[in-house]
Design a protein around this motif. Structure first.
Motif, PDB file in Angstrom:
ATOM      1  N   ALA A 679       0.848  -1.188   0.000  1.00 53.56           N
ATOM      2  CA  ALA A 679       0.000   0.000   0.000  1.00 53.56           C
ATOM      3  C   ALA A 679       0.886   1.241   0.000  1.00 53.56           C
ATOM      4  O   ALA A 679       1.676   1.440   0.927  1.00 53.56           O
ATOM      5  N   LEU A 680       0.783   2.037  -1.060  1.00 57.61           N
ATOM      6  CA  LEU A 680       1.522   3.302  -1.152  1.00 57.61           C
ATOM      7  C   LEU A 680       0.626   4.373  -0.543  1.00 57.61           C
ATOM      8  O   LEU A 680      -0.393   4.739  -1.123  1.00 57.61           O
ATOM      9  N   MET A 681       0.992   4.843   0.654  1.00 57.83           N
ATOM     10  CA  MET A 681       0.095   5.714   1.399  1.00 57.83           C
ATOM     11  C   MET A 681      -0.173   7.027   0.684  1.00 57.83           C
ATOM     12  O   MET A 681      -1.227   7.621   0.839  1.00 57.83           O
ATOM     13  N   GLN A 682       0.770   7.472  -0.114  1.00 51.26           N
ATOM     14  CA  GLN A 682       0.618   8.727  -0.843  1.00 51.26           C
ATOM     15  C   GLN A 682       0.378   8.431  -2.311  1.00 51.26           C
ATOM     16  O   GLN A 682       0.895   7.448  -2.853  1.00 51.26           O
ATOM     17  N   ASP A 683      -0.421   9.259  -2.951  1.00 46.41           N
ATOM     18  CA  ASP A 683      -0.721   9.076  -4.378  1.00 46.41           C
ATOM     19  C   ASP A 683       0.441   9.617  -5.199  1.00 46.41           C
ATOM     20  O   ASP A 683       0.343  10.650  -5.860  1.00 46.41           O
ATOM     21  N   ASP A 684       1.563   8.887  -5.152  1.00 45.45           N
ATOM     22  CA  ASP A 684       2.801   9.361  -5.760  1.00 45.45           C
ATOM     23  C   ASP A 684       3.529   8.163  -6.362  1.00 45.45           C
ATOM     24  O   ASP A 684       3.933   7.242  -5.654  1.00 45.45           O
ATOM     25  N   LEU A 685       3.713   8.192  -7.690  1.00 48.95           N
ATOM     26  CA  LEU A 685       4.371   7.077  -8.371  1.00 48.95           C
ATOM     27  C   LEU A 685       5.826   6.910  -7.949  1.00 48.95           C
ATOM     28  O   LEU A 685       6.394   5.827  -8.092  1.00 48.95           O
ATOM     29  N   ARG A 686       6.434   7.960  -7.422  1.00 48.69           N
ATOM     30  CA  ARG A 686       7.811   7.829  -6.952  1.00 48.69           C
ATOM     31  C   ARG A 686       7.908   6.847  -5.798  1.00 48.69           C
ATOM     32  O   ARG A 686       8.943   6.214  -5.590  1.00 48.69           O
ATOM     33  N   LYS A 687       6.820   6.716  -5.035  1.00 47.99           N
ATOM     34  CA  LYS A 687       6.791   5.734  -3.947  1.00 47.99           C
ATOM     35  C   LYS A 687       6.856   4.312  -4.505  1.00 47.99           C
ATOM     36  O   LYS A 687       7.431   3.421  -3.886  1.00 47.99           O
ATOM     37  N   LEU A 688       6.247   4.114  -5.669  1.00 46.50           N
ATOM     38  CA  LEU A 688       6.296   2.798  -6.306  1.00 46.50           C
ATOM     39  C   LEU A 688       7.728   2.437  -6.667  1.00 46.50           C
ATOM     40  O   LEU A 688       8.200   1.327  -6.380  1.00 46.50           O
ATOM     41  N   ALA A 689       8.431   3.368  -7.293  1.00 46.68           N
ATOM     42  CA  ALA A 689       9.829   3.121  -7.653  1.00 46.68           C
ATOM     43  C   ALA A 689      10.672   2.874  -6.404  1.00 46.68           C
ATOM     44  O   ALA A 689      11.537   1.995  -6.378  1.00 46.68           O
ATOM     45  N   ALA A 690      10.405   3.634  -5.343  1.00 44.26           N
ATOM     46  CA  ALA A 690      11.155   3.445  -4.093  1.00 44.26           C
ATOM     47  C   ALA A 690      10.895   2.070  -3.498  1.00 44.26           C
ATOM     48  O   ALA A 690      11.807   1.418  -2.983  1.00 44.26           O
ATOM     49  N   ALA A 691       9.638   1.610  -3.577  1.00 42.20           N
ATOM     50  CA  ALA A 691       9.288   0.292  -3.033  1.00 42.20           C
ATOM     51  C   ALA A 691      10.019  -0.816  -3.775  1.00 42.20           C
ATOM     52  O   ALA A 691      10.536  -1.760  -3.157  1.00 42.20           O
ATOM     53  N   VAL A 692      10.081  -0.716  -5.096  1.00 39.19           N
ATOM     54  CA  VAL A 692      10.751  -1.745  -5.893  1.00 39.19           C
ATOM     55  C   VAL A 692      12.251  -1.740  -5.627  1.00 39.19           C
ATOM     56  O   VAL A 692      12.872  -2.798  -5.456  1.00 39.19           O
ATOM     57  N   ARG A 693      12.847  -0.553  -5.571  1.00 37.38           N
ATOM     58  CA  ARG A 693      14.294  -0.469  -5.317  1.00 37.38           C
ATOM     59  C   ARG A 693      14.633  -1.009  -3.925  1.00 37.38           C
ATOM     60  O   ARG A 693      15.622  -1.728  -3.742  1.00 37.38           O
ATOM     61  N   LEU A 694      13.805  -0.670  -2.936  1.00 37.97           N
ATOM     62  CA  LEU A 694      14.038  -1.156  -1.582  1.00 37.97           C
ATOM     63  C   LEU A 694      13.911  -2.680  -1.523  1.00 37.97           C
ATOM     64  O   LEU A 694      14.706  -3.363  -0.879  1.00 37.97           O
ATOM     65  N   SER A 695      12.913  -3.222  -2.203  1.00 39.97           N
ATOM     66  CA  SER A 695      12.712  -4.672  -2.220  1.00 39.97           C
ATOM     67  C   SER A 695      13.873  -5.373  -2.914  1.00 39.97           C
ATOM     68  O   SER A 695      14.316  -6.441  -2.467  1.00 39.97           O
ATOM     69  N   ARG A 696      14.364  -4.796  -3.997  1.00 40.86           N
ATOM     70  CA  ARG A 696      15.509  -5.386  -4.680  1.00 40.86           C
ATOM     71  C   ARG A 696      16.755  -5.352  -3.787  1.00 40.86           C
ATOM     72  O   ARG A 696      17.543  -6.305  -3.755  1.00 40.86           O
ATOM     73  N   ALA A 697      16.937  -4.249  -3.072  1.00 41.58           N
ATOM     74  CA  ALA A 697      18.066  -4.163  -2.147  1.00 41.58           C
ATOM     75  C   ALA A 697      17.936  -5.206  -1.042  1.00 41.58           C
ATOM     76  O   ALA A 697      18.924  -5.843  -0.657  1.00 41.58           O
ATOM     77  N   ALA A 698      16.713  -5.397  -0.540  1.00 40.10           N
ATOM     78  CA  ALA A 698      16.491  -6.394   0.509  1.00 40.10           C
ATOM     79  C   ALA A 698      16.806  -7.794   0.000  1.00 40.10           C
ATOM     80  O   ALA A 698      17.455  -8.595   0.692  1.00 40.10           O
ATOM     81  N   GLU A 699      16.358  -8.109  -1.207  1.00 36.95           N
ATOM     82  CA  GLU A 699      16.627  -9.440  -1.765  1.00 36.95           C
ATOM     83  C   GLU A 699      18.133  -9.648  -1.938  1.00 36.95           C
ATOM     84  O   GLU A 699      18.664 -10.728  -1.661  1.00 36.95           O
ATOM     85  N   ARG A 700      18.828  -8.599  -2.394  1.00 38.87           N
ATOM     86  CA  ARG A 700      20.277  -8.699  -2.590  1.00 38.87           C
ATOM     87  C   ARG A 700      20.992  -8.932  -1.248  1.00 38.87           C
ATOM     88  O   ARG A 700      21.898  -9.771  -1.156  1.00 38.87           O
ATOM     89  N   ILE A 701      20.561  -8.224  -0.213  1.00 37.64           N
ATOM     90  CA  ILE A 701      21.186  -8.381   1.105  1.00 37.64           C
ATOM     91  C   ILE A 701      20.899  -9.757   1.685  1.00 37.64           C
ATOM     92  O   ILE A 701      21.771 -10.374   2.307  1.00 37.64           O
ATOM     93  N   ILE A 702      19.678 -10.252   1.486  1.00 38.71           N
ATOM     94  CA  ILE A 702      19.345 -11.597   1.970  1.00 38.71           C
ATOM     95  C   ILE A 702      20.258 -12.631   1.333  1.00 38.71           C
ATOM     96  O   ILE A 702      20.800 -13.515   2.013  1.00 38.71           O
ATOM     97  N   LYS A 703      20.482 -12.522   0.038  1.00 34.21           N
ATOM     98  CA  LYS A 703      21.373 -13.457  -0.649  1.00 34.21           C
ATOM     99  C   LYS A 703      22.804 -13.330  -0.135  1.00 34.21           C
ATOM    100  O   LYS A 703      23.496 -14.334   0.067  1.00 34.21           O
ATOM    101  N   GLN A 704      23.244 -12.085   0.076  1.00 33.45           N
ATOM    102  CA  GLN A 704      24.601 -11.873   0.604  1.00 33.45           C
ATOM    103  C   GLN A 704      24.751 -12.534   1.969  1.00 33.45           C
ATOM    104  O   GLN A 704      25.736 -13.230   2.237  1.00 33.45           O
ATOM    105  N   ASN A 705      23.766 -12.311   2.836  1.00 36.41           N
ATOM    106  CA  ASN A 705      23.844 -12.852   4.198  1.00 36.41           C
ATOM    107  C   ASN A 705      23.858 -14.381   4.208  1.00 36.41           C
ATOM    108  O   ASN A 705      24.632 -14.996   4.945  1.00 36.41           O
TER     109      ASN A 705
END
Length: 754
Positions: A679-705
């Motif tokens: 759920a993107l609390m604000q009606d802002d597409l930049r939040k969508l891009a931020a969510a995807v980038r954050l999720s990709r970073a999380a997946e990368r860190i999980i693999k590293q760990n």
């Protein structure tokens, strides 16, 4: 909060999204644990209907949520879970390690105090978030015992270097083992009682074994390093949990309510729906509501993640936890304090942090095999060579080192700490991610589908072009705006906006033509404005406008014609405006690795093509709601992971069919908060891009760990049987790796670039 995944992604689920098999221990998803409860203190709620439900739990059962403190990793959570589950009258116990809470379903006769006693007997603490101030970590019993143990170890070390009597050196080391090992030994004993071999059991065995063969210094160092590592992990994890608790505390406990014209201070929990709440400048809002008096600016960052204060006036919605600016306002409450958007976000974030990601489930399965195998090898190492004539002390020491390496702590903690920090970091930016599985899925997205209206576009028409057939464009705009001034049609508003602040002539004998347009007299001359059909019905030839109409239609715009009785004067091309943030958001998504971007719309071919071509993305037009769902499923099958972005209400079926459903502008929208995966609390597409980038970073860190944990474990397992690993080095490697993966995961929460 219901997790919605297609069978293609969750083969163990039924088509309706319900679990297809029994959950494993520690699962806190909705499929495993009942909903409700805030997990932030001690809460008691009914768990079963009066008839006992299908579980046969009895005529009356309750659910209690207790906050557990001091757990080092998931194996500690499993110990608490088993101990509580063995308490008579408890039907089910689930411990959420990441959130630090225990959910128990039990008979009414089981009290909160009994549950707390079991938790304490297991060697862990019970927390209370209603405390005004929490004890700083460095003053907690765990931190003090660890510090005392380290000091005693240094005393023993100094005694040896200074040539003190052996008894003084051994005494200092023994004291360090007892003081620092007290929480470890208690937790180990509790684990053994519940027939669970966790890291506390392994470390206790290693320390006692080392002391038994006279290696007092190494035994003390094992305890000190292990206690220090655990304390640092607890501190790091608790910081992320504390962020959620801080979110809950943003709303004030007391509010000023206007009742019958009298302003009275009352507890926030007593504010009823419909009551008037007075909010003074600089105060935080305690409830969701609608502003009825005053004008101000409000900082909504805790809810929407928007750092810039938003102007508010009568009729605007406001949210609990927001900070009021310079103006005094009166708000009519639309929800109670406990049901506010802020409180629901905090509860959902904490529940989401405890849900297991696929990688964590893999690690759990791996650890269940890895730990007993290495322990069996350690036992064989301690017994077989001595039976064949080898030195017992040497091989027993090697077995102890291998026993320490058998502890899967770093491996087990590698994923949940990243999930906790990732979801916590997202919530601070106004992005609500519904669990570890969603976080991982969003990090693997290969394609994204978008609803058009209101998502990629503004959802309102604007004038894209003016083609004057006689006179100037400005004259045409002014005349058209004058005719449309009294109309309520959205196209009329677009033309009025195009005129801006220009002075408009007066219009006489104005009349709307339903579904066609409008007409009126300007300076004694009658004009018409509307669709080509209006002019056709009046028998007015459009031959002079054929070329202009063709340009407008080829561009996918809606034609509006201005003319008089003799023919057309100008043709306007109107279209849904593309949002100002759309281009930047799509570029970010492409740079983040999303391979395919597709727009789905019910609009006709021409306007759909115009938007898609402008944005450089694919599209499918003239789709009914069920055809949108089919389009989503096709892309999911093609790409393996595909997300859908919409408003969370009209697009709910398509959002549910996607791997991850993103709902835009979910703040204050119950349906969007409950149904979306993200759920993107604000009606802002930049939040969508931020969510995807954050999720990709999380997946990368999980693999590293996971990679680092398995690599270090593997190396030391191979070296230990050859006597190349000492006890202190084994502990240092194990706890060092645990601390390393913890800090690596916390990079997400700290907001550093990853």
């Amino acid at each position: 909060m219901k997790k919605r995944q297609l069978p293609v992604f969750q083969p163990d689920q039924n088509p309706d999204g319900t679990p297809g098999q029994a959950p494993g221990p520690g699962c806190t998803d909705d499929c495993c644990a009942p909903s409700g409860g805030n997990g932030l203190g001690v809460v008691k709620t009914p768990a079963r209907p009066a008839d006992g439900g299908e579980d046969g739990y009895g005529d009356a059962a309750e659910r209690t949520v207790v906050r557990v403190e001091g757990m080092d990793c998931a194996s500690c959570a499993a110990t608490v879970e088993k101990r509580v589950g063995q308490l008579p009258g408890v039907y089910r116990a689930t411990v959420n390690f990441a959130a630090g809470r225990l959910d128990a379903e039990h008979e009414v006769s089981v009290t909160v105090e009994q549950l707390e006693k079991v938790v304490r007997d297991a060697g862990y603490g019970v927390g209370r978030t209603e405390e005004a101030e929490r004890t700083p970590f460095w003053r907690t019993p765990r931190a003090l015992l660890t510090a005392a143990s380290a000091l005693l170890f240094l005393v023993g070390l100094a005694s040896g270097l200074l040539g003190a009597p052996e008894v003084a050196r051994v005494g200092a080391y023994a004291a360090a083992i007892v003081v620092g090992g007290l929480p470890i030994f208690r937790a180990a004993l509790s684990a053994l009682k519940s027939r669970h071999m966790d890291m506390n059991v392994l470390m206790s065995a290693a320390a006692i074994g080392a002391a038994g063969i006279g290696a007092w210094g190494e035994a003390a160092l094992v305890v000190v390093l292990f206690a220090t590592g655990n304390a640092l992990q607890v501190f790091a994890i608790d910081r992320t949990r504390g962020a959620v608790r801080a979110l809950m505390r943003l709303a004030p406990d007391e509010v000023l309510v206007r009742r019958d014209g009298v302003e009275t201070t009352v507890p926030a929990d007593e504010v009823g729906v419909g009551e008037l709440v007075v909010v003074r400048p600089g105060e935080r809002l305690a409830v969701d509501g609608v502003l009825v008096e005053g004008h101000t600016t409000v900082d909504e960052a805790p809810v929407t993640g928007e750092s810039i204060p938003v102007e508010k006036s009568a009729g605007d919605s406001v949210f609990s936890g927001s900070l009021n600016g310079p103006g005094g306002i009166v708000v009519r409450a639309t929800k109670g304090a406990k049901d506010s958007t802020l409180q629901r976000i905090a509860r959902m974030v904490e529940e989401a942090q405890g849900s297991k990601a696929p990688a964590e489930q893999f690690v759990d399965r791996f650890s269940r095999v890895y730990t007993p195998v290495v322990v069996a090898v350690a036992v064989a190492l301690a017994t077989i060579p001595p039976l064949l004539g080898a030195d017992f002390g040497t091989w027993f020491y090697r077995a102890l080192a291998l026993l320490i390496i058998a502890c899967p702590c770093s491996l087990v903690i590698s994923t949940p700490v990243t999930v906790v920090s990732g979801i916590g970091a997202a919530s601070r930016r106004g992005i609500l991610i519904k669990g570890g599985a969603v976080l991982e899925a969003a990090g693997r997205l290969k394609a994204l589908l978008f609803d058009k209206t209101g998502t990629l576009t503004e959802g309102r028409p604007v004038v894209e072009r003016v083609l004057a057939l006689g006179g100037t464009e400005e004259e045409a705009v002014v005349l058209a705006a004058a005719l449309e001034r009294r109309s309520e049609h959205p196209l009329a508003h677009a033309i009025l906006s195009a005129a801006g602040e220009r002075k408009l002539p007066e219009v006489a004998n104005f009349r709307t033509v339903a579904g066609r347009g409008a007409e009126g007299e300007v300076e004694g001359r009658r004009y018409l404005i509307g669709s080509p059909r209006l002019f056709a019905e009046r028998g007015i030839s459009l031959d002079a406008a054929r070329s202009a109409l063709r340009k407008v239609e080829e561009a996918g715009e809606t034609p509006v014609i201005l003319g008089d009785g003799r023919g057309p004067i100008a043709v306007f091309g109107l279209a849904d405006a593309i949002r100002s943030d759309t281009h930047a958001a799509l570029r970010t998504l492409r740079s983040a690795g999303v391979e395919e971007l597709v727009m789905l719309t019910g609009d006709s071919e021409a306007p759909a093509r115009r938007v898609a071509d402008t944005l450089g993305i694919g599209y499918r037009a003239q789709l009914l709601p069920e055809q949108k769902v089919e389009a989503v499923r096709e892309l999911v099958t093609k790409k393996g992971n595909a997300g859908m972005v919409g408003d969370g209400i009209n697009d709910a079926p398509a959002l549910a069919a996607a791997s991850v459903g993103f709902a835009m502008g979910a703040a204050g929208t119950d349906v969007a908060l409950e149904t979306a995966d993200v759920a993107l609390m604000q009606d802002d597409l930049r939040k969508l891009a931020a969510a995807v980038r954050l999720s990709r970073a999380a997946e990368r860190i999980i693999k590293q760990n996971i990679f680092v944990s398995i690599l270090i474990k593997g190396v030391f397992v191979l070296l230990a049987p050859f006597g190349l690993v000492t006890l202190w080095l084994a502990v240092l490697a194990d706890m060092g790796t645990s601390i390393g993966v913890t800090l690596n995961g916390l990079r997400l929460f700290r907001g550093r670039r990853v």
